[in-house]
Design an enzyme around this catalytic site. Structure first.
Site, PDB file in Angstrom:
ATOM      1  N   SER A 285      40.198  43.109 -25.235  1.00  0.00           N
ATOM      2  CA  SER A 285      40.753  44.201 -26.029  1.00  0.00           C
ATOM      3  C   SER A 285      41.725  43.722 -27.112  1.00  0.00           C
ATOM      4  O   SER A 285      41.376  42.839 -27.891  1.00  0.00           O
ATOM      5  CB  SER A 285      41.411  45.208 -25.068  1.00  0.00           C
ATOM      6  OG  SER A 285      41.717  46.401 -25.746  1.00  0.00           O
TER       7      SER A 285
ATOM      8  N   ASP B  87      32.508  52.087 -25.648  1.00  0.00           N
ATOM      9  CA  ASP B  87      32.752  51.605 -24.286  1.00  0.00           C
ATOM     10  C   ASP B  87      33.665  52.565 -23.504  1.00  0.00           C
ATOM     11  O   ASP B  87      34.266  52.189 -22.508  1.00  0.00           O
ATOM     12  CB  ASP B  87      33.311  50.179 -24.302  1.00  0.00           C
ATOM     13  CG  ASP B  87      34.722  50.085 -24.864  1.00  0.00           C
ATOM     14  OD1 ASP B  87      35.349  51.129 -25.162  1.00  0.00           O
ATOM     15  OD2 ASP B  87      35.226  48.944 -25.000  1.00  0.00           O
TER      16      ASP B  87
ATOM     17  N   HIS C 290      35.360  49.937 -21.093  1.00  0.00           N
ATOM     18  CA  HIS C 290      36.333  49.063 -21.757  1.00  0.00           C
ATOM     19  C   HIS C 290      37.024  48.102 -20.785  1.00  0.00           C
ATOM     20  O   HIS C 290      37.168  46.913 -21.070  1.00  0.00           O
ATOM     21  CB  HIS C 290      37.379  49.951 -22.448  1.00  0.00           C
ATOM     22  CG  HIS C 290      38.293  49.210 -23.351  1.00  0.00           C
ATOM     23  ND1 HIS C 290      37.869  48.634 -24.534  1.00  0.00           N
ATOM     24  CD2 HIS C 290      39.615  48.934 -23.260  1.00  0.00           C
ATOM     25  CE1 HIS C 290      38.901  48.043 -25.128  1.00  0.00           C
ATOM     26  NE2 HIS C 290      39.961  48.205 -24.374  1.00  0.00           N
TER      27      HIS C 290
END
Ligand SMILES: *[C@@H]1O[C@H](CO)[C@@H](O)[C@H](O)[C@H]1NC(C)=O
Length: 440
Positions: A209, A375, A408
């Site tokens: 991320s 996601d 995610h």
């Protein structure tokens, strides 16, 4: 959505044979591995704080009772500590977690009287669980790190972690960024140390991320010769290259992080104050500038209208740092000169458009959300941004792996994703990574 990718090269990797031939020993530490450095995402490592005399709490409760446990020198875990979920303490947490932008020095700083630090920089320890006493519920990188250990990686020898103060971001050239720049320097030193202590073997950089945005900046801010000596490969998991609409929702109306007990408006001020949250707003370079991301009774906003949006949600102090520090940074998005693999989930309902209907309540109520592909947190356009912006003129191998149905963060936990990530690391060791677009 899938048809868009028809022109992309769909390459199946002959996994079976390669895997068997290069399967790394699962029994003990291996000396022949490329060292691996992990850069976590936002909120992805523990963060400690200490209050000094300058600290003024918003209530007696905050100064006397919270936090209940501090060490001899006054340090306590600011992130993550479960008592912040109890209403009266949420405010204490938000006060201490807030950043301040100082227009005079053109930089961000902590709240007055709050010192912060990460612990055990260089180790993966503070990335494994966000609360070491609540391992099950706060596990973050634990499962991924276990998978890496199974193929021979050892913390502190071949495996390294780069925790950081994820509230801060980086700024465009010419703007100071004391905390973010210090982290980038520490990360660079860690990579050099990892290379040196592993017979000069260049590292594999593995980010999740927001960590991917920091890693990309590190790569793009260093010379080609440094990259050749120190970086073998960059694997970016769930990287939000062009931000996310989800972040617009956070700044407008607050985000409870999925905990129903927390009032989003109590944490909204703190969430707005975070520099990295501004960095994660949808980039005008990546999002379709015809399509509004936010619809409200008085105005609609595309990724081009973020400054106006910040003003209208009642956060005008965010405009200057956004326009001067963040916007040139996201507009300068560039492919690094190292081999890259992006791995992310897809086919998850991801906020794409926010609809606010009440003129009276404005942005203080949670909006109606229209979902699109992504996601679950980051939109597909953003996850694919490096791929779509640099289809041509690539000098280095570039590979995209999408895993439908993986979110995610579950990319760090689900077996199908972990296999994919470990396989990629194995392929890198066998110099068996070309350019391709793979859907699992
Ligand atoms: C915003 O967009 C909606 C739907 O696309 C449209 O009906 C509306 O007129 C727009 N509002 C403004 C203020 O432009």
């Amino acid at each position: 959505m899938k048809n868009d990718r028809g022109s992309l090269l769909l390459a199946g990797v002959a996994t079976g044979i390669i895997w068997a031939a290069t399967m790394l020993c699962a029994c003990h530490a291996r000396a022949d591995l490329h060292p691996l450095v992990i850069v976590p995402g936002s909120g992805g490592n523990q963060l400690e704080a200490r209050l000094t005399r300058e600290y003024k709490s918003s209530s007696l409760l905050c100064s006397r009772l919270f936090p209940p446990v501090r060490d001899r020198d006054g340090w306590f875990r600011l992130w993550f500590e479960p008592s912040v979920l109890l209403a009266p303490f949420t405010q204490c947490f938000a006060d201490r977690m807030s950043l301040y932008y100082d227009p005079g020095s053109d930089d961000y700083c902590n709240a007055p009287g709050v010192e912060t630090r990460v612990n055990r920089f260089g180790s993966t320890e503070s990335l494994l669980h966000l609360d070491p006493y609540l391992k099950q519920v706060t596990a973050y990188m634990a499962t991924l790190v276990k998978s890496l250990q199974k193929v021979g990686y050892v913390d502190g020898k071949t495996l390294f972690g780069a925790p950081y103060d994820f509230r801060y971001g980086l700024a465009a050239d010419g703007h100071p960024s004391r905390v973010g720049s210090k982290f980038l320097q520490d990360l660079k030193d860690l990579i050099e140390k990892a290379t040196t202590s592993n017979k000069g073997k260049p590292v594999i950089l593995l980010s999740h991320s927001l960590g991917g945005l920091f890693a990309l900046q590190l790569l793009n801010r260093n010379s080609k010769s440094w990259l050749q000596r120190h970086i073998k490969h960059f694997i970016a998991l769930s990287a939000p290259w062009g931000g996310a609409v989800d972040e617009v929702l956070t700044l407008a109306s607050g985000n409870t992080l999925g905990v129903p007990l927390v009032d989003p408006l109590i944490v909204r001020g703190e969430q707005r104050s975070s520099e990295s949250n501004l960095w994660l707003l949808p980039s005008p370079k990546v999002f379709d500038n015809e399509k509004p991301l936010v619809i409200s009774p008085s105005a609609n906003y595309t990724a081009h209208d973020i400054a106006q949006f910040l003003n209208d949600i009642g956060f005008p102090e965010g405009i200057r740092p956004y326009e001067s520090r963040i916007l040139p940074l996201v507009e300068g998005l560039a492919l690094p000169e190292v081999p890259v693999t992006c791995v992310f989930g897809s086919d998850m309902e991801t906020p794409e458009k926010l609809i606010y209907r009440s003129k009276a309540k404005g942005f203080d109520e949670q909006p109606e959300v229209v979902y699109g592909d992504g996601d679950g947190t980051v939109n597909m356009a953003s996850l694919l941004a490096l791929e779509s912006l640099w289809k041509e003129n690539r000098k280095q191998p570039f590979k995209v792996v999408t895993i439908p149905g993986v979110s995610h963060t579950s990319i760090l936990k689900e077996e199908i994703a972990l296999q994919e990530i470990v396989q990629e690391i194995v392929n890198i060791h066998a110099d068996h990574v070309g350019s391709s677009y793979v859907q699992r």
